[in-house]
Design a protein around this motif. Structure first.
Motif, PDB file in Angstrom:
ATOM      1  N   ASP A   1      49.685  39.249  32.742  1.00 53.77           N
ATOM      2  CA  ASP A   1      48.952  39.609  33.955  1.00 53.77           C
ATOM      3  C   ASP A   1      47.654  40.280  33.504  1.00 53.77           C
ATOM      4  OD1 ASP A   1      47.951  40.605  36.323  1.00 53.77           O
ATOM      5  OD2 ASP A   1      49.862  41.394  37.043  1.00 53.77           O
ATOM      6  N   VAL A   2      46.645  39.457  33.258  1.00 50.47           N
ATOM      7  CA  VAL A   2      45.388  39.952  32.694  1.00 50.47           C
ATOM      8  C   VAL A   2      44.745  40.989  33.613  1.00 50.47           C
ATOM      9  CG1 VAL A   2      43.069  39.295  31.915  1.00 50.47           C
ATOM     10  CG2 VAL A   2      45.024  37.811  31.413  1.00 50.47           C
ATOM     11  N   GLU A   3      44.836  40.776  34.907  1.00 54.75           N
ATOM     12  CA  GLU A   3      44.247  41.723  35.859  1.00 54.75           C
ATOM     13  C   GLU A   3      44.927  43.084  35.756  1.00 54.75           C
ATOM     14  OE1 GLU A   3      42.421  39.218  39.522  1.00 54.75           O
ATOM     15  OE2 GLU A   3      44.605  39.416  39.514  1.00 54.75           O
ATOM     16  N   ALA A   4      46.241  43.105  35.606  1.00 52.45           N
ATOM     17  CA  ALA A   4      46.960  44.375  35.475  1.00 52.45           C
ATOM     18  C   ALA A   4      46.656  45.037  34.133  1.00 52.45           C
ATOM     19  CB  ALA A   4      48.464  44.151  35.624  1.00 52.45           C
ATOM     20  N   VAL A   5      46.494  44.234  33.084  1.00 51.48           N
ATOM     21  CA  VAL A   5      46.171  44.777  31.767  1.00 51.48           C
ATOM     22  C   VAL A   5      44.875  45.566  31.809  1.00 51.48           C
ATOM     23  CG1 VAL A   5      45.433  44.152  29.425  1.00 51.48           C
ATOM     24  CG2 VAL A   5      47.464  43.074  30.420  1.00 51.48           C
ATOM     25  N   PHE A   6      43.859  45.021  32.506  1.00 52.76           N
ATOM     26  CA  PHE A   6      42.553  45.672  32.556  1.00 52.76           C
ATOM     27  C   PHE A   6      42.318  46.432  33.859  1.00 52.76           C
ATOM     28  CE2 PHE A   6      41.886  42.418  29.299  1.00 52.76           C
ATOM     29  CZ  PHE A   6      41.292  43.177  28.305  1.00 52.76           C
TER      30      PHE A   6
END
Length: 237
Positions: free
Chosen positions: A223-228
């Motif tokens: 979940d790239v959005e959650a990572v950043f």
């Protein structure tokens, strides 16, 4: 700024695939990206030059990613020991100064740690102290093959106790068609026994993998959005 500190729960987390993959993915999504490795151990000497193997892999993933380091050490051991072998003292002020110089150059800057949050860098200076000094959220990479749930939970809980902002966990080296109950239940146990979310599960990678395949796995497996902690318009299509 989309700054993030990545470290592993054990020495064999293969976190460099996560670091390089996230940086290459963000670069492909239009964010100028950089990877900073404050202290690198196990560097290789070739033709009279000392090279970071991890940063070389980042460049392999995407040659346009900017890479930086403060200390490049040849001995592959705890940073404080690797530095002592070369009569070097790792200074926290050097790391902070180097970080501040590059922080505003990149829209996305990933700081790649060494051997884990308890790795000693210098006198009264652990990796956890560096994370807090740089004031960055932490992404913890856990190898499904080599890490055990006891060490994972201890690391996560210790991070929380020391005031580190733990963004989440990425499970690496997750085997296909896994039948091992210890591995299959690992994501559930992490979320049940801590306040941390598993933000991605990634397969076993080889060093010679196609960079486009690495980006694809990152996009499909994390979940790239959650990572950043960012809503990315290109991922909403």
């Amino acid at each position: 700024m989309l700054d993030l500190f990545v470290t592993g729960a054990d020495e064999y987390s293969d976190k460099i695939f996560v670091t390089a993959g996230l940086a290459a993915t963000m670069q492909s999504l239009g964010y100028s990206s950089g990877v900073y490795k404050p202290v690198d151990v196990g560097a290789a000497e070739k033709n009279g030059f000392v090279q970071s193997l991890d940063l070389a892999f980042v460049k392999f993933a995407d040659p346009y990613i900017k890479t930086y380091f403060s200390y490049l050490l040849k001995n592959k051991s705890a940073p404080i020991l690797a530095a002592a072998a070369e009569n070097i003292v790792i200074e926290k002020n050097v790391i902070l100064s180097d970080f501040q110089k590059i922080q505003d150059i990149n829209e996305c800057l990933i700081v790649d740690g060494s051997l884990g949050i308890a790795a000693p860098l210098g006198k009264n200076f652990l990796e956890e102290d560096m994370i807090k000094m740089l004031d960055l959220p932490l992404l913890l990479v856990v190898s499904a093959k080599s890490a055990n749930i006891n060490n994972i939970l201890l690391t996560i809980n210790h991070a929380a106790e020391t005031g580190i902002n733990l963004r989440g966990v990425i499970l690496s080296n997750y085997p296909q068609n896994c039948e091992d109950v210890n591995i299959k239940l690992m994501p559930r146990l992490i979320e049940e026994y801590t306040n941390t979310k598993v933000l991605g599960i990634l397969p076993v990678f080889e060093k010679n993998l196609n960079p486009n395949d690495l980006i694809t796995e990152i996009l499909n497996g994390t979940d790239v959005e959650a990572v950043f902690n960012l809503r990315i318009a290109k991922l909403q299509i």
